[in-house]
Design a protein around this motif. Sequence first.
Motif, PDB file in Angstrom:
ATOM      1  N   UNK A 162     -13.690   5.874   8.798  1.00 24.58           N
ATOM      2  CA  UNK A 162     -12.578   5.014   8.821  1.00 24.58           C
ATOM      3  C   UNK A 162     -11.132   4.826   9.986  1.00 24.58           C
ATOM      4  N   UNK A 163     -10.853   4.167   9.777  1.00 29.01           N
ATOM      5  CA  UNK A 163      -9.786   3.609  10.825  1.00 29.01           C
ATOM      6  C   UNK A 163      -8.044   3.410  10.038  1.00 29.01           C
ATOM      7  N   UNK A 164      -6.995   3.222  10.925  1.00 27.98           N
ATOM      8  CA  UNK A 164      -5.590   2.464  10.319  1.00 27.98           C
ATOM      9  C   UNK A 164      -5.751   1.922  11.287  1.00 27.98           C
ATOM     10  N   UNK A 165      -4.890   0.382  10.588  1.00 28.67           N
ATOM     11  CA  UNK A 165      -4.597   0.420   9.320  1.00 28.67           C
ATOM     12  C   UNK A 165      -6.159  -0.677   9.113  1.00 28.67           C
ATOM     13  N   UNK A 166      -6.545  -0.374   8.014  1.00 28.77           N
ATOM     14  CA  UNK A 166      -8.276  -0.693   8.090  1.00 28.77           C
ATOM     15  C   UNK A 166      -8.263  -2.136   6.725  1.00 28.77           C
ATOM     16  N   UNK A 167      -8.326  -3.414   6.280  1.00 28.74           N
ATOM     17  CA  UNK A 167      -8.844  -3.767   5.430  1.00 28.74           C
ATOM     18  C   UNK A 167      -9.862  -3.769   4.512  1.00 28.74           C
TER      19      UNK A 167
END
Length: 481
Positions: free
Chosen positions: A400-405
């Motif tokens: 996961x990463x930010x900001x991810x769609x």
Amino acid sequence: VLFAPGSEPPRPGQSPGPSPAPGPGRRGGRGELARQIRARYEEVQRYSRGGPGPGAGRPERRRLMDLAPGGPGLQRPRPPRARPLPDGAPGWPPAPGPGSSGSGPRLGCAALRNVSGAQYVGSGYTKAVYRVRLPGGAAVALKAVDFSGHDLGSCVREFGARRGCYRLAAHKLLKEMVLLERLRHPNVLQLYGYCYQDSEDIPDTLTTITELGAPVEMIQLLQTSWEDRFRICLSLGRLLHHLAHSPLGSVTLLDFRPRQFVLVDGELKVTDLDDARVEETPCTSSTDCILEFPARNFTLPCSAQGWCEGMNEKRNLYNAYRFFFTYLLPHSAPHSLRPLLDSIVNATGELTWGVDETLAQLEKVLHLYQSGQYLQNATAGGRAEYQRLPGSTIPQEDYRCWPSYHHGSCLLSVFNVAEAVDVCESHAQCQAFVVTNQTTWTGEPVGKDTRREVTGAPWKKLTGSGPPSEARFDEKTRRPR
Ligand SMILES: Nc1ncnc2c1ncn2[C@@H]1O[C@H](COP(=O)(O)OP(=O)(O)OP(=O)(O)O)[C@@H](O)[C@H]1O
């Protein structure tokens, strides 16, 4: 009896409701209520008829409107049939009021007969909004005066006249409807139609039918990608430009809070127009032209014609700065765009630019972003090599990463493979990525760190002696080789 736009004429105004004499604590009584209704009625008439009001300036626009009687307005072709209240308040439904000719609103009461799935969406002081599904399946918003709302309640407490108070509140909705139609623009909520129908003990209550949006939630917006937040700021810039140059004159939104806007497919649209005003502020000197905000004031020049210069447009602009730009524009923006974005935030915060310049700069940001020029100064070299592996999958889990769609994985928008490499290099967990054929609103492809993606061959980070490469990413040319 139902009134569908363009079909039946409006019903004549109804006889007034019970009219108790002003009681203790009731200021002014029904004469005052009638005066307030008349003032709102006249305002609606002005907006409905056409050109700018007094002080709206820009005589060239006024002349243009004069040359186009019956232009894009909402006039009903029929003569007024509504009867005034005996105390002088105009009748209801008002006439000439909203009507439809040619390109005007299309839906009427017939469209509301078989709606389904009604859901409360929200309400403010005056109006309540519901989401419904039309028989064809489309979801729309219905807006009506909120019978249990603050506006109607306080009016009834003051004047003790429910029907008169309904008329007073309904003129706000009517004004909004007229403005939605007169100010048509991609960033103004689209009016689909309206219906007058009896409701509870009130005859001819007005319901407007509009495009459905999602209320603006600032906390949510702060968690979205910069690209999506920039879209909202650009929408707002385009809207303010349109309002400053509207056929009615320069329109200002006196109540300019995020809740007056909704999002429709990622675009910001204004929905609440009942507090919009066209008239500029009259002045004899610049001391009459003080634009007041909680944290600061601005003094604007008083024009030779006796109007505060650009006050309407600058009020909108500063509000855009304090509610939107300052939070949404700079935060996690591409590095090379930061100086330009900072200058937009600073100039709107100081009101050194007008709406035209602000929009020009926002469009410039869009151009730099869309054309990939924002990547020009990206540093290459010293990076791992990446190999394209057609027909293969990467045997490792998403991260996961930010900001991810996408909630469960790292799905980001990139301009090209070179930017995807930069992104992958900046994430410790990233070992590979896939460039999909999905695009965002700016046309950027969406890159994903997933092995499950099937729309493109993965680009795998090379770790020493890998297999011979089918295609490698060249750090110098920043293209596959
Ligand atoms: N078309 C729409 N789609 C979705 N939600 C909407 C729509 N129009 C309005 N809303 C929501 O309903 C709320 C109430 O609508 P609106 O702002 O028109 O009422 P109001 O009584 O004028 O409010 P206020 O007291 O803020 O002036 C808004 O804050 C907005 O979040």
